[in-house]
Design a protein around this motif. Structure first.
Motif, mmCIF file in Angstrom:
data_model
loop_
_atom_site.group_PDB
_atom_site.id
_atom_site.type_symbol
_atom_site.label_atom_id
_atom_site.label_comp_id
_atom_site.label_asym_id
_atom_site.label_seq_id
_atom_site.Cartn_x
_atom_site.Cartn_y
_atom_site.Cartn_z
ATOM 1 N N VAL A 40 77.607 -35.557 19.582
ATOM 2 C CA VAL A 40 78.913 -35.347 18.951
ATOM 3 C C VAL A 40 78.880 -34.084 18.094
ATOM 4 O O VAL A 40 79.818 -33.278 18.115
ATOM 5 C CB VAL A 40 79.318 -36.579 18.099
ATOM 6 C CG1 VAL A 40 80.510 -36.275 17.232
ATOM 7 C CG2 VAL A 40 79.601 -37.758 19.005
ATOM 8 N N LEU A 41 77.795 -33.883 17.360
ATOM 9 C CA LEU A 41 77.648 -32.692 16.526
ATOM 10 C C LEU A 41 77.706 -31.420 17.374
ATOM 11 O O LEU A 41 78.409 -30.462 17.029
ATOM 12 C CB LEU A 41 76.340 -32.749 15.736
ATOM 13 C CG LEU A 41 76.023 -31.538 14.881
ATOM 14 C CD1 LEU A 41 77.024 -31.407 13.737
ATOM 15 C CD2 LEU A 41 74.613 -31.628 14.344
ATOM 16 N N VAL A 42 76.996 -31.416 18.489
ATOM 17 C CA VAL A 42 76.996 -30.250 19.379
ATOM 18 C C VAL A 42 78.393 -30.011 19.951
ATOM 19 O O VAL A 42 78.888 -28.882 19.989
ATOM 20 C CB VAL A 42 75.953 -30.422 20.508
ATOM 21 C CG1 VAL A 42 76.117 -29.367 21.579
ATOM 22 C CG2 VAL A 42 74.547 -30.394 19.926
ATOM 23 N N THR A 43 79.054 -31.089 20.374
ATOM 24 C CA THR A 43 80.407 -30.965 20.918
ATOM 25 C C THR A 43 81.369 -30.398 19.875
ATOM 26 O O THR A 43 82.172 -29.512 20.179
ATOM 27 C CB THR A 43 80.915 -32.336 21.406
ATOM 28 O OG1 THR A 43 80.008 -32.828 22.387
ATOM 29 C CG2 THR A 43 82.308 -32.235 22.000
ATOM 30 N N CYS A 44 81.269 -30.896 18.648
ATOM 31 C CA CYS A 44 82.127 -30.391 17.575
ATOM 32 C C CYS A 44 81.837 -28.931 17.284
ATOM 33 O O CYS A 44 82.758 -28.122 17.083
ATOM 34 C CB CYS A 44 81.963 -31.231 16.314
ATOM 35 S SG CYS A 44 82.648 -32.881 16.468
ATOM 36 N N PRO A 90 85.152 -22.555 17.796
ATOM 37 C CA PRO A 90 85.873 -21.315 18.118
ATOM 38 C C PRO A 90 87.317 -21.548 18.576
ATOM 39 O O PRO A 90 88.159 -20.667 18.451
ATOM 40 C CB PRO A 90 85.051 -20.694 19.249
ATOM 41 C CG PRO A 90 83.705 -21.304 19.134
ATOM 42 C CD PRO A 90 83.912 -22.674 18.571
ATOM 43 N N PHE A 91 87.589 -22.734 19.083
ATOM 44 C CA PHE A 91 88.926 -23.018 19.598
ATOM 45 C C PHE A 91 89.845 -23.638 18.552
ATOM 46 O O PHE A 91 91.057 -23.473 18.618
ATOM 47 C CB PHE A 91 88.828 -23.957 20.815
ATOM 48 C CG PHE A 91 87.972 -23.403 21.904
ATOM 49 C CD1 PHE A 91 88.434 -22.393 22.737
ATOM 50 C CD2 PHE A 91 86.675 -23.864 22.081
ATOM 51 C CE1 PHE A 91 87.633 -21.857 23.726
ATOM 52 C CE2 PHE A 91 85.860 -23.345 23.072
ATOM 53 C CZ PHE A 91 86.341 -22.337 23.898
#
Length: 87
Positions: free
Chosen positions: A45-49, A54-55
């Motif tokens: 989840v941390l990596v996905t967040c 940038p978006f």
């Protein structure tokens, strides 16, 4: 006045969130070591967040206290959930 239905993208997002939550619980229930597995999923989840920053941009500083409180509450929820799965 009758309530209006949400726009289609909002409805899809809500349904997708429900599906992901159900899948998460199904996976979590079957972990052999819940602590390691929860830590691994939280890392994902941390990596996905981090990849989404940038978006969507970084939250204003005024929200950091609420963010910290949400993290604490979520960690407590996960500890209770792990205890429930043990029983």
């Amino acid at each position: 006045m009758l309530p209006t239905s949400p726009p289609i993208p909002v409805a899809i997002a809500v349904l997708a969130a429900g599906l992901l939550h159900a899948m998460w619980n199904a996976l979590a229930k079957n972990f052999s070591d819940p602590r390691d597995s929860f830590a691994l999923l939280n890392l994902g989840v941390l990596v996905t967040c981090a990849l989404s920053l940038p978006f969507i941009g970084v939250s204003p500083r005024s929200t950091y206290l609420f963010l910290a409180a949400a993290v604490v509450v979520h960690q407590a929820y996960e500890l209770v959930l792990m205890a429930a799965y043990r029983h």
